[in-house]
Enzyme design. Sequence first.
Site, PDB file in Angstrom:
ATOM      1  N   CYS A 345       0.840  -1.202   0.000  1.00 14.50           N
ATOM      2  CA  CYS A 345       0.000   0.000   0.000  1.00 14.50           C
ATOM      3  C   CYS A 345       0.878   1.256   0.000  1.00 14.50           C
ATOM      4  O   CYS A 345       1.320   1.710   1.060  1.00 14.50           O
ATOM      5  CB  CYS A 345      -0.926   0.013   1.217  1.00 14.50           C
ATOM      6  SG  CYS A 345      -1.986   1.485   1.289  1.00 14.50           S
ATOM      7  N   CYS A 348      -0.359   4.216   2.197  1.00 16.56           N
ATOM      8  CA  CYS A 348      -0.205   4.040   3.638  1.00 16.56           C
ATOM      9  C   CYS A 348       1.249   4.201   4.070  1.00 16.56           C
ATOM     10  O   CYS A 348       1.558   4.909   5.023  1.00 16.56           O
ATOM     11  CB  CYS A 348      -0.692   2.653   4.055  1.00 16.56           C
ATOM     12  SG  CYS A 348      -2.414   2.339   3.670  1.00 16.56           S
ATOM     13  N   ASP A 349       2.123   3.494   3.371  1.00 18.38           N
ATOM     14  CA  ASP A 349       3.487   3.330   3.860  1.00 18.38           C
ATOM     15  C   ASP A 349       4.511   4.230   3.173  1.00 18.38           C
ATOM     16  O   ASP A 349       5.648   4.332   3.630  1.00 18.38           O
ATOM     17  CB  ASP A 349       3.919   1.870   3.700  1.00 18.38           C
ATOM     18  CG  ASP A 349       2.990   0.921   4.440  1.00 18.38           C
ATOM     19  OD1 ASP A 349       2.429   1.355   5.467  1.00 18.38           O
ATOM     20  OD2 ASP A 349       2.819  -0.224   4.010  1.00 18.38           O
TER      21      ASP A 349
END
Length: 538
Positions: A345, A348-349
């Site tokens: 992701c 997200c990261d």
Amino acid sequence: MLDANLTQQLQTYLGNLKTPIELVASLGDDAKSTDTRALLHEIAALSDKVSVLETGTNARKPSFDIRRADDHAAAVTFAGLPLGHEFTSLVLALLWAGGHPPKVDDEIIEQIRQLGGDFDFEMYFSLSCHNCPDVVQALTLMAIFNPRVKATLIEGGAYQDEVERRDVMAVPAVFLNGEVFANGRMDVKEILAKVDTGAAARAAEKLAAKDVFEVLVVGGGPAGAAAAIYTARKGFSTGIAAERLGGQVMDTMGIENLISVTYTEGPKLAAALANHVAEYDIDVMDLQKATQLIPATGPGGIHEIVFDNGASLKARSLILTTGARWRQLGVPGEDEYKNKGVAYCPNCDGPLYRGKRVGVIGGGNSGVEAAIDLANIVGHVTLIEFDSQLRADAVLVDKLKSFPNVEIITSAQTTEVTGDGTRMNGLAYKDRNTDAEHTIALDGVFVQIGLVPNTEWLKGSGVELTPHGEIIVDARGGTNLPGVFAAGDVTTVPYKQIVIAMGEGSKAALSAFDYIIRTEPAEQIAQAAQEAAQIAAE
């Protein structure tokens, strides 16, 4: 810190506070502490039930506790500024601490209150992570409603040194009592299922007590939600059994091709699906992972679904909508370094890799979009594609090529994720034109190579699958088994799109309706035959 629109929204929300709350700040002399002080005083200025105390002793500076003025144990701690995707989490923390009731089943609140033991959670999030708010809000709820639960919610960008020291390479990342507890999206039910040792047995007992459904939908994504709504509207007793309502949509960021909806995000769409399902008499059973399908012995018979907790559900008709998941590379090192450099992701990261070198594997739309997003954050992006050319839309490829910090490697077969035993440090790949072996030094890699259907549990059930594991369906959504239908990304229907899944789920539901009204239940047929035999004997 807040614009006029957010300020107005927040003031409206704070009008729901029932009891006074305190914002207890631990601040330093740095710029981030200055911003935190400004935010807290802005909040306090919007309600006479909110006060700021700059007397905190937390070693993390800046940080602040949100606590009930008359019950300091009802508290949660934020380290860093919970803005961006976490602004809603901040608002909810203020409201819950101030006595405003959460929109959560009373059963969940009681389960939180009854937890035995001491739980000290630390959770890392990023402001661009759309998977993080669920975890932040779940831990906040637990900390406010159980004095033996502590929750410190840490914005990773504000504590980069701490993130690196604890090897946090993917968010949301949760530690419990100093040990790694979980990575990835979780809601409060999932967290409780892990810490409440009796939860699984109670869930199994509840399932076992269910009556036979006329339609049971297995899977809770767009296809499953649409199917359940359609059968419920027909007046059939309907259940949804799913690992999580929303499915893979929960992991999707921007959605711009859902017709009539100009733009939305995965979690928002999942919430809308849940709200729509809740409008009908549909029995939603989440955290249920199907492990076996026992088909009926003939038309009109009862199908059975067995779950990983040992319980089972029965239904006259089934609609399988278990969806798909991100495809893995399947190379050495991938599993070992998952969440230790290997990620799936980028939204997200990505912020955890600011200024670093990362790779993206996959040259389709999702891979190229991920590389574009990352190029604005990280130091350098290497995109690796198995094919001889990128398969993404031309406009995306042109955009990607405009970045000076992007390298594109085609005709490359990834052969290994390398690492030092603690975290990944690079990739090995083979040039498919020359067979030459190469290595690339990387701090992280994002895998974007498509989907694999969630059908392993169906093997041996009699449901016909393709060699790739997709459920084979006809034009009506029917499988080879009478009374068993399927829809969405788990099937052979081409083009894995949300709008298509919704349509296919609706179609499968209408087919199930047609099947049920045209097929008498087997037990009624047997009873009729027995009555006929008795009459003949007389």
